[in-house]
Design an enzyme around this catalytic site. Structure first.
Site, short mmCIF file in Angstrom:
data_model
loop_
_atom_site.label_atom_id
_atom_site.label_comp_id
_atom_site.label_asym_id
_atom_site.label_seq_id
_atom_site.Cartn_x
_atom_site.Cartn_y
_atom_site.Cartn_z
NE ARG A 9 73.34 107.09 32.62
CZ ARG A 9 74.38 107.19 33.46
NH1 ARG A 9 74.24 107.83 34.62
NH2 ARG A 9 75.55 106.67 33.14
CE LYS B 263 72.88 103.37 32.88
NZ LYS B 263 73.44 102.75 31.65
CG HIS C 265 70.97 109.21 24.73
ND1 HIS C 265 71.65 108.87 25.89
CD2 HIS C 265 71.79 108.86 23.70
CE1 HIS C 265 72.81 108.33 25.57
NE2 HIS C 265 72.93 108.32 24.25
NE ARG D 287 74.19 110.14 29.35
CZ ARG D 287 74.87 110.16 30.50
NH1 ARG D 287 74.72 111.17 31.34
NH2 ARG D 287 75.69 109.17 30.82
CG HIS E 120 80.03 107.31 30.80
ND1 HIS E 120 80.40 108.00 29.66
CD2 HIS E 120 78.69 107.07 30.66
CE1 HIS E 120 79.35 108.15 28.87
NE2 HIS E 120 78.31 107.61 29.46
#
Length: 296
Positions: A146, A170, A240, A243, A266
């Site tokens: 990201r 994240k 993005h 990605r 993810h």
């Protein structure tokens, strides 16, 4: 209950990024402004669903997309869940709310030819910025990270001995991504130019501006848009999309979906499956071209 307490909760307990927390508080402030303008009140905790519905209607009337409205309402819903947790309210007014319908957003990746055009022809490496920009594009495409993950990369995250990088994703979740040989070569070139900068303020950070400060997200976006808007006809040329290209091209070459899920960072396979529509399209082309019953 102040928004400061809510922000601290998201940052410290939920470990959301500062960018995400800012987006949440901005959405709640937007609702507060609506209440102040239409109901002479800014107390979000003391409203019912009727006031929220009025807010949603005004957003629709302003031609704001359903996707954006759903995001704003989701921020508000998270705030109400926090107020329930702190016992500042007894009922979440959004408990029975149903999100607005949104169409499936299909984002086309860059083609392999477009990537080749940029990486092999569009960037002439002759100084710090050109070496940095080339490495940024190559790293995006080779790892699928990201934008914020790239910005936060440190020199210590690069392990050339084992050909891998450590990425903080994240919720501060770590993952390791293998590096291809061309990245190592581009990295050495960039670090050579980096070492010759007049001053380096953020010494631990991998990617810097020419003034020696940590690179920022808007600059990264501009770099990607600069080169791909020339090489590609796509309306959106962003990090993005790179990605997206990483995932789609791996799928087209037969990579396992679960492996791609881990590389992308993810938490669920459902998030990764959004990329499969392009892979299926590619398979249909191969099938149509190669199947014996189609040979005429």
């Amino acid at each position: 209950m102040s928004l400061k307490s809510f922000s601290d909760y998201l940052l410290l307990e939920k470990t959301y990024s500062k960018h995400t927390v800012l987006a949440y508080t901005r959405d709640i402030n937007n609702f507060q402004n609506f209440l102040n303008e239409h109901h002479n009140s800014e107390n979000v905790a003391k409203v019912g669903y009727s006031e929220i519905r009025q807010w949603i209607v005004t957003l629709v009337d302003r031609k704001i997309s359903n996707r954006t409205i759903n995001r704003k309402v989701s921020s508000l819903n998270t705030y109400y869940k926090f107020l329930l947790k702190t016992e500042d309210i007894d009922i979440n007014p959004l408990k029975k709310h149903k999100a607005l319908k949104v169409g499936k957003k299909i984002q086309l990746p860059f083609s392999e030819q477009e990537l080749k055009l940029v990486l092999e022809g569009a960037i002439s490496i002759h100084d710090f910025e050109s070496a940095r920009n080339h490495l940024i594009i190559e790293l995006f495409y080779a790892t699928g990270i990201r934008r914020i993950e790239l910005v936060n990369l440190k020199l210590s995250d690069i392990d050339t001995g084992n050909n891998q990088i450590k990425v903080i994703g994240k919720r501060n979740k770590e993952r390791y991504i293998p590096l291809i040989d061309s990245i190592t070569k581009s990295l050495k070139c960039y670090l050579n130019y980096r070492s010759k900068l007049d001053t380096i303020e953020d010494k631990e950070v991998l990617f810097l501006t020419k003034k020696g400060f940590i690179i920022y997200e808007k600059l990264v976006y501009r770099i990607i848009n600069k080169y791909f808007s020339v090489a590609s006809t796509k309306a959106k040329c962003s990090p993005h999309v790179l990605r997206h290209s990483f995932a789609t091209h791996l799928l087209n070459q037969g990579a396992d979906l679960n492996a791609i899920k881990e590389l992308l960072g993810h938490t669920s396979l459902a998030a990764t499956q959004v990329y499969t529509h392009n892979s299926i399209a590619e398979l249909k082309k191969v099938h149509a071209k190669a199947h014996p019953r189609n040979q005429r």
